[in-house]
Design a protein around this motif. Structure first.
Motif, short mmCIF file in Angstrom:
data_model
loop_
_atom_site.label_atom_id
_atom_site.label_comp_id
_atom_site.label_asym_id
_atom_site.label_seq_id
_atom_site.Cartn_x
_atom_site.Cartn_y
_atom_site.Cartn_z
N LYS A 107 0.83 -1.21 0.00
CA LYS A 107 0.00 0.00 0.00
C LYS A 107 0.86 1.26 0.00
O LYS A 107 0.60 2.22 -0.73
N ARG A 146 2.55 1.67 -3.43
CA ARG A 146 1.61 2.14 -4.44
C ARG A 146 1.41 3.65 -4.32
O ARG A 146 1.40 4.37 -5.33
N ALA A 147 1.26 4.13 -3.09
CA ALA A 147 1.11 5.57 -2.88
C ALA A 147 2.39 6.31 -3.27
O ALA A 147 2.34 7.41 -3.83
N VAL A 170 2.53 6.52 -7.11
CA VAL A 170 1.60 7.52 -7.64
C VAL A 170 2.11 8.93 -7.35
O VAL A 170 2.02 9.83 -8.20
N ALA A 171 2.66 9.15 -6.15
CA ALA A 171 3.13 10.49 -5.76
C ALA A 171 4.27 10.97 -6.65
O ALA A 171 4.37 12.16 -6.95
N SER A 188 -2.86 7.62 6.68
CA SER A 188 -3.03 7.06 5.34
C SER A 188 -1.67 6.93 4.66
O SER A 188 -0.71 7.63 4.99
N ALA A 189 -1.61 6.02 3.71
CA ALA A 189 -0.35 5.82 2.98
C ALA A 189 0.06 7.09 2.23
O ALA A 189 1.25 7.41 2.14
N GLU A 190 -0.92 7.81 1.71
CA GLU A 190 -0.62 9.05 0.98
C GLU A 190 0.01 10.10 1.89
O GLU A 190 0.92 10.82 1.47
N ASP A 191 -0.47 10.17 3.14
CA ASP A 191 0.11 11.14 4.08
C ASP A 191 1.52 10.74 4.49
O ASP A 191 2.40 11.59 4.65
N THR A 204 4.32 11.52 1.88
CA THR A 204 4.56 12.94 1.63
C THR A 204 4.98 13.69 2.89
O THR A 204 5.12 14.91 2.84
#
Length: 200
Positions: A75, A78-79, A82-83, A118-121, A124
């Motif tokens: 996970k 993947r983030a 994408v980032a 979250s993985a996105e946080d 980044t």
């Protein structure tokens, strides 16, 4: 005559087969592909797939991911992919930073496993936020000491001035201070000498 009849029968069979075949040609593989799907718009090379697989394993190991398929590591990867839009230098550098900090910061790794962030946080976050609490406290102390060294907070004398702009805070509320009131006369002694005769 029999040869002619056989030829006519063969020609008739050939014409019948031609007329029974569909008029439209079979679709090509390109026509069967959905161009709007992510698989059609994104094509990865074997090298990119290998790199991503390695990053998943490294992230899972640093996190202590016990899932059979490295779900948490996958996970995050993947983030991360994408980032950064691929497996370029920024992707690899960020992956190394995450792996190193997860190994040092056990609390952060546990928080990621629990799903608190979250993985996105996570991918980044600034590097300073990925560090351990002890490292962050020590960094703050070092920055405070550096500020005290280059900043003078008390002046016994001086003249207020707005002619100078501080590069640190951007303020022009400054005070001009004479750091030394002594006069260096060594050059005058060297050039003029100490004897009255030599000065004439």
């Amino acid at each position: 005559a029999s040869t002619r009849r056989r030829r006519r029968r063969r020609r008739a069979r050939a014409e019948a087969m031609t007329s029974s075949s569909p008029s439209q040609s079979s679709p090509t593989p390109r026509e069967c592909v959905d161009d709007t799907s992510p698989e059609a718009t994104t094509t990865m090379t074997a090298e990119e797939e290998t790199t991503r697989s390695k990053v998943v394993i490294l992230l899972a190991g640093a996190l202590g991911d016990a899932t059979p398929l490295c779900d948490h590591g996958a996970k995050l990867e993947r983030a991360l992919y994408v980032a950064h839009g691929g497996v370029g230098r920024a992707y690899r550098t960020r992956a190394r930073e995450l792996v190193a900090n997860f190994k040092r910061n056990v609390k952060l790794a546990a928080s990621v496993i629990r799903g608190d962030m979250s993985a996105e946080d996570v991918v980044t976050m600034p590097v300073t936020d990925l560090a351990t609490e002890e490292a962050q406290i020590e960094r703050d102390r070092m920055e405070e000491r550096a500020v005290r060294k280059r900043t003078r907070t008390h002046f016994d004398d001086g003249v207020n001035s707005e002619a100078y702009v501080c590069p640190e805070c951007g303020s022009n509320q400054c005070k001009y201070v004479m750091l030394s009131d002594s006069r260096d006369v060594r050059k005058a002694e060297i050039w003029g000498g100490s004897s009255n005769d030599e000065c004439l």
